[in-house]
Each structure stands twice: as structure tokens, then as C-alpha cells.
Scaffold this active site. Structure first.
Site: not given
Length: 532
Positions: A59, A202, A221, A239, A243-244, A258, A323
Site C-alpha cells: 500500500r 482497504k 481492524h 503485523s 493475530k493470523t 481482518d 500475499r
């Protein structure tokens, strides 16, 4: 059943006159188009579509703009995150994007939804020139049935993606050839100068972050999981905090990884898919995500063997930000539809590379708002000569680049929801213990999982606690499956005085960062700051 339409579709209402417009094409059609017309496209050995995003492989937050217009100008928190753009410049960029799209032989239109709860759902239209972008948003939005597509009508918001064509950097308000401009009054997002697909995802999230608080709904988020008894948990984290990994829990269903909203009825996922980092992905460490990378998924900017088409997920020669995008139903633990009841627990994940914060602590309502606005984590120091300390990172609400209102608005909604529904907020440190990075050790994933399990099972709620001397949070004295001596971080350091000094230093970083938000916060929240 996913809807498809092979006949041409008119986009004239948006100023686009291309005859060959493919509206909601099938996955197979998008594969064929990408392989025929888009350089760098290939099919991986697992069946995923491999695509290249061009020069931009992440991004471009410094190129994001919001139009300063009458309907929203008094609601947007203007500043370095939400930079003003005037109406005239937006129209120049919009015309530039539309003119570019009108030179294409074929275009793609994806009409789909954001938000699984019909009460809050919005209709989104994606207009783009690349099949890769169309497939990406086919995955990331909620896919309509044939009947829903037939009755879709006019969209609520439109994304005009002319990303292969640059903005004019000499235009007033432009700082580069990249522009991601959101006009909340016209309900349009215009993209120039970047083909990174995450800008579309996003952009839609930013729209929801504007719309939902107007309805007293908290947009977040975060990831959300659900237990066997219907209890939901929210996991926030920047990041690298886990979390994932921690939301991929075999004992719990996945509502989403997410973007979510918390309403008076419960929680719902905004998206219809997942967008996971692929770096170092393996079947052993992340089996749920690994198996989701198959036909219908998109792999961005990965390196693969030309003969076998096997992807090397450890190869970051193109970018560290490789990704994968896939429909959420590709996750075996996914709950469809992606909605859940009221959360019992809200978990803030932080990777504290200073080794100061406890592995787990309970937060009061004021502390929850303070730490939510702070959005803290820390990264291991870089390789520069003389740089030995970790680098603190703060992102308000754990999603600063996508917040439209002042962070306090989201923090107030969080406090209201927690109080109304009896949710407990926890701070979980997945970072270092026994010293900072280079001295101590990274917290064992086994212990972190045990902490998360104890939170979900309720065994931590009634544990006796002690107050942290600097941060003031309540630290449990016992946790099943975790050695009690590591729960008090000072006890794990060989030099207690060194710990005290580092804790005060980290407190100072928190205090300095919070100055940006202090003018919009209550005295109770300001008083929840660490002492040091």
C-alpha cells in the site's frame, strides 16, 4: 452459487464507454483472461492464479487522500492520516482514470457486498482493467447469488481502478504518481499509479470506518473467532503480533481474519475472503492457510519454479509482502454466514521487543481505551550501526491508516460495547521475556496459546492479580499451562534495575505518542497512561 454474466454490461453512468465489459465473470473466465492478457500471470502447482502487481508491491499510505467536501468535512479527522484533497483535483484524477479505462479493449465489473449483516451491508462496484484485480475483489467482497445480482441495482460505492495509469505529480495536492482518493460525498474511490490490489480492499474498509460509527457501530481492524458455545472473541494486533496465527484455532470457528463490525446484535465480518501474508508459509506451521491456496485463490508477487510451478514461499527477492487472497469458505474452520454473537473477550496482541509488558494482563475500561488508541507493538532494531534498542510502533485503533474519525470515537464505541455486553479486555504480549530482543527470548507460542485458551475458557477471569508498577495493568498470578514465574516480567530479568529503566523508557514512548490524541480524550483515558 456465484453469479455470472457473459453478455456485455454498460458502465456509461460512470462515464465509461467501453463495449466489452465483463460483469461478475466466473473464476475460470478470469483465469483465462489473466493468462492471455497480463504479463507475469501463471497457475501455481496448487491451482492458484499467480499475478504481479507491478512497481508497487504494498500500500501507499502517504498517497491516500480524502476529498474536503461539505457532507463529510466536519466528521473527518484531518491530519497526516486523512490528508485533504480539493474537489477540483479529485475531478482531474477521476477524469484521468476514466480516460485510461476508456482506452482498454475490455473491462471488468464486480458487483458485490461489504458486510455480512444485511442491516448494515453496502453494495460495492469495482471497475478495473485487470482480471487479477477482478478476481481479487471477487474473493474479498461477499459474492452475490444470481438472484441478488439480477436485483443489485445501483451501487452504494464505486471503486474506479485506473491503477496502471499514473497521476500527474504536478497536479496540485499530488506528491507522486500514485493517488488513492476517496470522495465520501460522491461515494467514489479513484486509484491511479498503483496496481497493488490491497488498495481496493482497504479503500472499502475505509468507507466502512466512516459509515459505521455514524450508526453507533464499531468498525474494527481485527480477527474474530467463535467457540463451541457461541462465544466470540475479538483479536486486535499489528503485523507480526500473531493475530493470523492465533485466530486459526482448531478449537474455534473463524468468523474472519481482518475486518469486522460490532453492533447491538453482535459481530459481523465485512469481507467475503482472506488476504494473508505468504512469507514462510508452510503446511506444517499454518495448515489452514496453506490448504486454502488453491484454484480460485490469487498469489501476489511470489517466486515459483518455472517447470514445476511450485511456489517458494521463503523467497522474498521480489518483496517481503507476498500475499494470498482466497474466499473465506476455503478455510475449513470458517463459519458461514460470517456473523456471531456478542464478544466475551477482546484481546489486544502486542509483540513487545523491549521485554517489558506482561505476557497477559487485564485492562480497565479507561486502560482499554488508552491502549486501543495507542495500538502498540515493537519491532527488533534494524542493522544500522549503533541501533540496539527495539523500534516502537504505534497505530491508533490497531489500524491507523484506515480510520476516518478521531481515534477517540472508535475507543468510545469500544468502551460502550464492552460495558453493555460485559466483555473483558486483555493485553497479551507475544514478544520478549527475560530481557529485550538480543538478550531475552521470544515468548513461546505454546504459552501464548495456553493464555488465549485460558481467556476463552474463563479460567483467567477470576485469578488473583497484582498491579504493574509502571503500566498499572492487572497481572494474573497464575495461568494454566504457563510457568507462574514468567507472568511477572520483572522476575524474568537478571537485573531488576535494568527492567525498571526499560519500563520507564517504554512508558515515555507511550506518553509521547499519545500527545497526538490527547485533545480528543477524556480525563479518565488520559489518567490511564503508564507512569514513568
Amino acid at each position: 452459487m456465484t453469479a455470472s454474466a457473459t453478455q456485455s454490461f454498460s458502465l456509461e453512468q460512470h462515464g465509461i464507454t467501453v463495449d466489452d465489459v465483463h460483469r461478475n465473470p466466473t473464476v475460470a473466465e478470469l483465469y483465462e483472461a489473466a493468462l492471455r492478457h497480463e504479463e507475469g500471470s501463471a497457475i501455481s502447482s496448487s491451482g492458484a492464479l499467480i499475478a504481479l502487481s507491478g512497481e508497487k508491491m504494498g500500500r501507499s499510505p502517504t498517497d491516500k487522500r480524502i476529498v474536503d467536501e461539505p457532507t463529510s468535512q466536519d466528521e473527518v479527522w484531518w491530519g497526516p492520516v486523512n490528508v485533504k484533497l480539493d474537489e477540483h483535483t479529485f475531478q482531474i484524477n477521476r477524469e484521468r482514470a476514466v480516460d485510461y479505462l476508456n482506452t482498454r479493449k475490455r473491462l471488468y465489473c464486480i458487483d458485490a457486498y461489504a458486510g455480512w449483516d444485511p442491516k448494515y451491508q453496502i453494495k460495492v462496484r469495482i471497475i478495473c482493467a485487470r482480471a487479477y484485480h477482478a478476481l481479487f475483489m471477487h474473493n474479498m467482497l461477499i459474492r452475490p447469488t444470481a438472484e441478488q445480482l439480477a436485483d443489485f441495482g445501483d451501487p452504494d460505492y464505486v471503486v474506479i481502478n485506473g491503477g496502471a495509469f499514473p497521476a500527474n505529480r504536478h497536479t496540485t495536492g499530488m506528491t507522486s504518481k500514485t493517488s488513492v482518493a476517496l470522495h465520501l460525498g460522491a461515494k467514489e474511490l479513484v486509484i491511479l499509479g498503483t496496481q497493488y490490489a490491497g488498495e481496493m480492499k482497504k479503500g472499502v474498509f475505509t468507507v466502512m470506518n466512516y459509515l459505521m460509527p455514524k450508526l453507533d457501530v464499531l468498525s474494527m481492524h481485527c480477527s474474530v473467532t467463535e467457540g463451541a458455545e457461541g462465544d466470540t472473541s475479538i483479536l486486535f494486533g499489528l503485523s507480526g503480533t500473531g493475530k493470523t496465527t492465533l485466530s486459526a484455532d482448531p478449537k474455534r470457528s473463524l468468523i474472519g481474519d481482518d475486518e469486522h463490525c460490532w453492533t447491538n446484535e453482535g459481530v459481523f465480518n465485512i469481507e467475503g475472503g482472506c488476504y494473508a501474508k505468504m512469507i514462510n508459509l508452510s503446511a506444517e506451521d499454518e495448515p489452514d492457510i496453506f490448504q486454502a491456496i488453491r484454484y480460485g485463490s490469487v498469489l501476489e508477487n511470489v517466486i515459483y519454479d518455472e517447470e514445476s510451478r511450485i511456489v517458494d514461499f521463503d523467497d522474498t527477492s521480489l518483496t517481503m509482502n507476498t500475499r494470498g487472497s482466497y474466499p473465506i469458505e476455503y478455510m475449513e474452520q470458517a463459519k458461514i454466514p460470517c456473523v456471531g454473537g456478542q464478544p466475551r473477550n477482546v484481546i489486544f496482541l502486542t509483540c513487545d521487543a523491549f521485554g517489558v509488558l506482561p505476557p497477559v494482563s487485564k485492562l480497565t475500561a479507561a486502560q482499554a481505551q488508552y491502549h486501543f488508541i495507542s495500538g502498540y507493538t515493537a519491532k527488533v532494531a534494524g542493522t544500522e550501526v549503533g541501533v540496539t534498542d527495539p523500534e516502537a510502533t504505534f497505530s491508533p485503533c490497531f489500524g491507523g491508516p484506515f480510520m476516518v474519525w478521531h481515534p477517540m470515537r472508535y475507543a468510545e464505541l469500544l468502551a460502550q460495547k464492552c460495558e453493555q455486553h460485559g466483555a473483558q479486555v486483555w493485553l497479551v504480549n507475544t514478544g520478549w521475556s527475560g530481557g529485550g530482543a538480543g538478550v531475552g527470548k521470544r515468548m513461546s507460542l505454546k504459552y501464548t496459546r495456553a493464555i488465549i485458551d485460558a481467556i476463552h475458557e474463563g479460567t483467567l477471569h477470576e485469578q488473583a492479580t497484582t498491579e504493574h508498577s509502571v503500566f498499572g495493568v492487572a497481572v494474573p498470578s497464575e495461568c494454566p499451562g504457563v510457568p507462574s514465574e514468567i507472568l511477572q516480567p520483572r522476575n524474568t530479568w537478571s537485573d531488576g534495575a535494568a527492567y525498571d529503566a526499560k519500563a520507564k523508557k517504554l512508558a515515555g514512548l507511550f506518553q509521547e505518542n499519545f500527545k497526538t490524541y490527547a485533545d480528543g480524550c477524556s480525563p479518565e483515558v488520559l489518567a490511564a497512561a503508564p507512569k514513568g
